[in-house]
Design a protein around this motif. Structure first.
Motif, PDB file in Angstrom:
ATOM      1  N   ILE A 202      15.175 -18.940 -15.345  1.00 10.69           N
ATOM      2  CA  ILE A 202      16.297 -19.224 -16.255  1.00 10.69           C
ATOM      3  C   ILE A 202      17.197 -17.999 -16.400  1.00 10.69           C
ATOM      4  O   ILE A 202      18.425 -18.126 -16.490  1.00 10.69           O
ATOM      5  CB  ILE A 202      15.762 -19.660 -17.636  1.00 10.69           C
ATOM      6  N   SER A 203      16.597 -16.823 -16.400  1.00  9.62           N
ATOM      7  CA  SER A 203      17.391 -15.597 -16.539  1.00  9.62           C
ATOM      8  C   SER A 203      18.343 -15.417 -15.372  1.00  9.62           C
ATOM      9  O   SER A 203      19.507 -15.025 -15.552  1.00  9.62           O
ATOM     10  CB  SER A 203      16.456 -14.378 -16.637  1.00  9.62           C
ATOM     11  N   PHE A 204      17.878 -15.723 -14.159  1.00  4.43           N
ATOM     12  CA  PHE A 204      18.735 -15.578 -12.989  1.00  4.43           C
ATOM     13  C   PHE A 204      19.815 -16.667 -12.956  1.00  4.43           C
ATOM     14  O   PHE A 204      20.941 -16.418 -12.508  1.00  4.43           O
ATOM     15  CB  PHE A 204      17.898 -15.602 -11.717  1.00  4.43           C
ATOM     16  N   ILE A 205      19.460 -17.878 -13.413  1.00  3.17           N
ATOM     17  CA  ILE A 205      20.478 -18.928 -13.513  1.00  3.17           C
ATOM     18  C   ILE A 205      21.568 -18.500 -14.501  1.00  3.17           C
ATOM     19  O   ILE A 205      22.761 -18.666 -14.246  1.00  3.17           O
ATOM     20  CB  ILE A 205      19.842 -20.266 -13.951  1.00  3.17           C
TER      21      ILE A 205
ATOM     22  N   MET B 252      27.591  -8.567 -10.193  1.00  4.01           N
ATOM     23  CA  MET B 252      26.244  -9.076  -9.960  1.00  4.01           C
ATOM     24  C   MET B 252      25.223  -7.974  -9.723  1.00  4.01           C
ATOM     25  O   MET B 252      24.144  -7.973 -10.313  1.00  4.01           O
ATOM     26  CB  MET B 252      26.243 -10.052  -8.780  1.00  4.01           C
ATOM     27  N   THR B 253      25.536  -7.037  -8.838  1.00  8.10           N
ATOM     28  CA  THR B 253      24.567  -5.987  -8.530  1.00  8.10           C
ATOM     29  C   THR B 253      24.218  -5.146  -9.757  1.00  8.10           C
ATOM     30  O   THR B 253      23.029  -4.928 -10.034  1.00  8.10           O
ATOM     31  CB  THR B 253      25.071  -5.097  -7.378  1.00  8.10           C
ATOM     32  N   PRO B 254      25.201  -4.637 -10.529  1.00  4.86           N
ATOM     33  CA  PRO B 254      24.827  -3.895 -11.750  1.00  4.86           C
ATOM     34  C   PRO B 254      24.006  -4.740 -12.720  1.00  4.86           C
ATOM     35  O   PRO B 254      23.049  -4.244 -13.329  1.00  4.86           O
ATOM     36  CB  PRO B 254      26.184  -3.518 -12.358  1.00  4.86           C
ATOM     37  N   LEU B 255      24.363  -6.016 -12.866  1.00 10.13           N
ATOM     38  CA  LEU B 255      23.635  -6.884 -13.783  1.00 10.13           C
ATOM     39  C   LEU B 255      22.185  -7.066 -13.341  1.00 10.13           C
ATOM     40  O   LEU B 255      21.263  -6.992 -14.159  1.00 10.13           O
ATOM     41  CB  LEU B 255      24.336  -8.242 -13.879  1.00 10.13           C
ATOM     42  N   LEU B 256      21.974  -7.289 -12.049  1.00  7.09           N
ATOM     43  CA  LEU B 256      20.611  -7.475 -11.551  1.00  7.09           C
ATOM     44  C   LEU B 256      19.776  -6.219 -11.735  1.00  7.09           C
ATOM     45  O   LEU B 256      18.588  -6.296 -12.084  1.00  7.09           O
ATOM     46  CB  LEU B 256      20.639  -7.877 -10.071  1.00  7.09           C
ATOM     47  N   THR B 257      20.366  -5.058 -11.502  1.00  2.00           N
ATOM     48  CA  THR B 257      19.597  -3.821 -11.686  1.00  2.00           C
ATOM     49  C   THR B 257      19.228  -3.624 -13.148  1.00  2.00           C
ATOM     50  O   THR B 257      18.133  -3.142 -13.456  1.00  2.00           O
ATOM     51  CB  THR B 257      20.382  -2.596 -11.187  1.00  2.00           C
ATOM     52  N   MET B 258      20.119  -4.001 -14.061  1.00  2.00           N
ATOM     53  CA  MET B 258      19.801  -3.884 -15.488  1.00  2.00           C
ATOM     54  C   MET B 258      18.750  -4.896 -15.918  1.00  2.00           C
ATOM     55  O   MET B 258      18.104  -4.731 -16.941  1.00  2.00           O
ATOM     56  CB  MET B 258      21.080  -4.041 -16.324  1.00  2.00           C
ATOM     57  N   MET B 259      18.550  -5.944 -15.090  1.00  2.00           N
ATOM     58  CA  MET B 259      17.500  -6.929 -15.357  1.00  2.00           C
ATOM     59  C   MET B 259      16.172  -6.523 -14.725  1.00  2.00           C
ATOM     60  O   MET B 259      15.198  -7.263 -14.803  1.00  2.00           O
ATOM     61  CB  MET B 259      17.935  -8.298 -14.829  1.00  2.00           C
ATOM     62  N   GLY B 260      16.148  -5.351 -14.077  1.00  2.00           N
ATOM     63  CA  GLY B 260      14.899  -4.842 -13.520  1.00  2.00           C
ATOM     64  C   GLY B 260      14.696  -5.087 -12.042  1.00  2.00           C
ATOM     65  O   GLY B 260      13.643  -4.747 -11.492  1.00  2.00           O
ATOM     66  N   VAL B 261      15.699  -5.658 -11.357  1.00  2.00           N
ATOM     67  CA  VAL B 261      15.586  -5.900  -9.919  1.00  2.00           C
ATOM     68  C   VAL B 261      15.792  -4.571  -9.192  1.00  2.00           C
ATOM     69  O   VAL B 261      16.741  -3.848  -9.500  1.00  2.00           O
ATOM     70  CB  VAL B 261      16.631  -6.929  -9.438  1.00  2.00           C
ATOM     71  N   PRO B 262      14.923  -4.215  -8.227  1.00  5.53           N
ATOM     72  CA  PRO B 262      15.135  -2.977  -7.454  1.00  5.53           C
ATOM     73  C   PRO B 262      16.513  -2.951  -6.821  1.00  5.53           C
ATOM     74  O   PRO B 262      17.015  -3.988  -6.372  1.00  5.53           O
ATOM     75  CB  PRO B 262      14.023  -3.037  -6.388  1.00  5.53           C
ATOM     76  N   LEU B 263      17.121  -1.776  -6.775  1.00  7.29           N
ATOM     77  CA  LEU B 263      18.511  -1.675  -6.334  1.00  7.29           C
ATOM     78  C   LEU B 263      18.709  -2.222  -4.924  1.00  7.29           C
ATOM     79  O   LEU B 263      19.664  -2.955  -4.670  1.00  7.29           O
ATOM     80  CB  LEU B 263      18.973  -0.214  -6.399  1.00  7.29           C
ATOM     81  N   HIS B 264      17.823  -1.893  -3.983  1.00  3.48           N
ATOM     82  CA  HIS B 264      18.017  -2.358  -2.610  1.00  3.48           C
ATOM     83  C   HIS B 264      17.915  -3.886  -2.520  1.00  3.48           C
ATOM     84  O   HIS B 264      18.629  -4.515  -1.737  1.00  3.48           O
ATOM     85  CB  HIS B 264      17.008  -1.696  -1.656  1.00  3.48           C
ATOM     86  N   THR B 265      17.066  -4.494  -3.361  1.00  4.70           N
ATOM     87  CA  THR B 265      16.955  -5.956  -3.380  1.00  4.70           C
ATOM     88  C   THR B 265      18.190  -6.589  -4.025  1.00  4.70           C
ATOM     89  O   THR B 265      18.683  -7.623  -3.566  1.00  4.70           O
ATOM     90  CB  THR B 265      15.696  -6.392  -4.133  1.00  4.70           C
ATOM     91  N   ALA B 266      18.682  -5.952  -5.086  1.00  7.98           N
ATOM     92  CA  ALA B 266      19.894  -6.450  -5.740  1.00  7.98           C
ATOM     93  C   ALA B 266      21.071  -6.431  -4.775  1.00  7.98           C
ATOM     94  O   ALA B 266      21.844  -7.395  -4.697  1.00  7.98           O
ATOM     95  CB  ALA B 266      20.207  -5.608  -6.977  1.00  7.98           C
ATOM     96  N   ILE B 267      21.217  -5.356  -4.016  1.00  6.78           N
ATOM     97  CA  ILE B 267      22.333  -5.231  -3.074  1.00  6.78           C
ATOM     98  C   ILE B 267      22.211  -6.255  -1.946  1.00  6.78           C
ATOM     99  O   ILE B 267      23.166  -6.967  -1.622  1.00  6.78           O
ATOM    100  CB  ILE B 267      22.398  -3.798  -2.516  1.00  6.78           C
TER     101      ILE B 267
END
Length: 263
Positions: A4-7, A28-43
Motif C-alpha cells: 500500500i505504501s508503494f501504491i 520518485m527516487t528521493p521519495l523511495l530512498t526516504m521510504m528505506g529503499v536502497p539508493l541503487h534499487t530506487a534508481i
C-alpha cells in the motif's frame, strides 16, 4: 514497507507529474530512498518506471506529429551509448553497490539541483532566448553553427547523469532543447523530450536490471498507483496557475538536492 505504501507513493508522484509535467524521477527516487529503499534499487526501479510511464505520452505525441525525430535520434546518439558505458563502468570497476553509493548520491543531489534551477529559471531563460532569436548575438550564432555537435555532447551528459541518478531526462532535457532549438515549438520540445526520455531511461533501466537493481514487485505497485493519478493530475492542471505551482515544486527539489549533496 508494504504494498500500500508503494501504491500511495506512485499515486502521489503520478498526481504531481500530471499536474506539473515534471518527470517522475525528480520526485520518485528521493521519495523511495526516504521510504528505506536502497539508493541503487530506487534508481534502477525508477528508470524503468519512467520508461513505462512516459511511453504512453510518447505514443500520443507521435500520433499528433509532435516529435522531431532528427533531434531525438541526435540526442540518443550521445545519451544511449553513454548510458550503456556508465552501466558497464559501475558493473566492472566496482566490487558492489556500496562501493559506488557515494557517486550515485552526489549525482542525484546534483541533478535535483539542476532540475530545481531549470524549473525556477525556465521562464526567464525562454524570454531571453526569444529576445535573441533574430539577433546576431555572438554566443547564439556560435551555437547555431555547432548545434548538432552540442546536441550529441548534451546527450552524452544526460546519458551519464540520468543513469547515475534517474533524474533529469525530462526537466533537464527540456532545458537542453529550449536552449539549443529556441525556434522549436514548445509542444514539439515536450514531445521530443518525452520520446528521448523513453529511449534513455529504458536503456539505463535495463542496464541497472542486469546488475540486479530493479525491484519488480515494487515497480508494479508504483505503476498501479501512478498511472490513474497522472490522468487525474493532467485533468486538473489546466485549473491551476503555473506561476504558483512552479516555485513550490522548484523549491522542494532544491531542498531535496541539499539533502543528497551533503549526505
Amino acid at each position: 514497507m508494504n504494498d500500500i505504501s508503494f501504491i500511495a507513493a506512485g499515486a502521489l508522484v503520478g498526481f504531481i507529474v500530471g499536474l506539473t509535467g515534471v518527470g517522475g524521477g525528480s520526485l520518485m527516487t528521493p521519495l523511495l530512498t526516504m521510504m528505506g529503499v536502497p539508493l541503487h534499487t530506487a534508481i534502477g526501479t525508477d528508470l524503468l518506471y519512467a520508461a513505462v510511464s512516459k511511453t504512453g505520452g510518447a505514443i500520443v505525441h507521435h500520433r499528433h506529429r509532435n516529435i522531431d525525430w532528427r533531434i531525438t535520434l541526435t540526442l540518443a546518439a550521445g545519451s544511449v551509448p553513454a548510458a550503456a558505458l556508465t552501466v558497464y563502468a559501475l558493473a566492472n570497476w566496482f566490487p558492489d553497490a556500496n562501493s559506488y553509493k557515494h557517486i550515485l548520491t552526489t549525482a542525484l543531489g546534483f541533478m535535483l539541483l539542476v532540475s530545481a534551477l531549470s524549473i525556477l529559471l525556465r521562464p526567464a531563460i525562454q524570454r531571453r532566448l526569444a529576445q535573441r532569436k533574430t539577433s546576431s548575438w555572438g554566443v547564439r550564432a556560435w551555437v547555431e553553427r555547432h548545434t548538432q555537435l552540442l546536441t550529441i555532447i548534451m546527450g552524452v551528459l544526460l546519458g551519464v547523469l540520468v543513469t547515475l541518478s534517474s533524474v533529469g531526462a525530462g526537466v533537464f532535457g527540456v532545458m537542453v532543447l529550449v536552449s539549443l532549438f529556441p525556434a522549436l515549438k514548445m509542444i514539439k520540445v515536450i514531445g521530443t523530450d518525452v520520446t528521448h526520455a523513453v529511449l534513455l531511461t529504458l536503456v539505463a533501466g535495463l542496464g541497472h536490471m542486469s546488475m540486479g537493481h530493479v525491484d519488480w514487485p515494487m515497480l508494479g505497485w508504483l505503476l498501479i498507483g501512478s498511472l490513474p493519478m497522472i490522468v487525474i493530475g493532467t485533468t486538473l492542471s489546466s485549473r491551476l496557475r503555473e506561476d504558483i505551482i512552479r516555485p513550490i515544486l522548484g523549491t522542494t527539489l532544491l531542498l531535496l538536492s541539499v539533502r543528497f549533496i551533503f549526505a
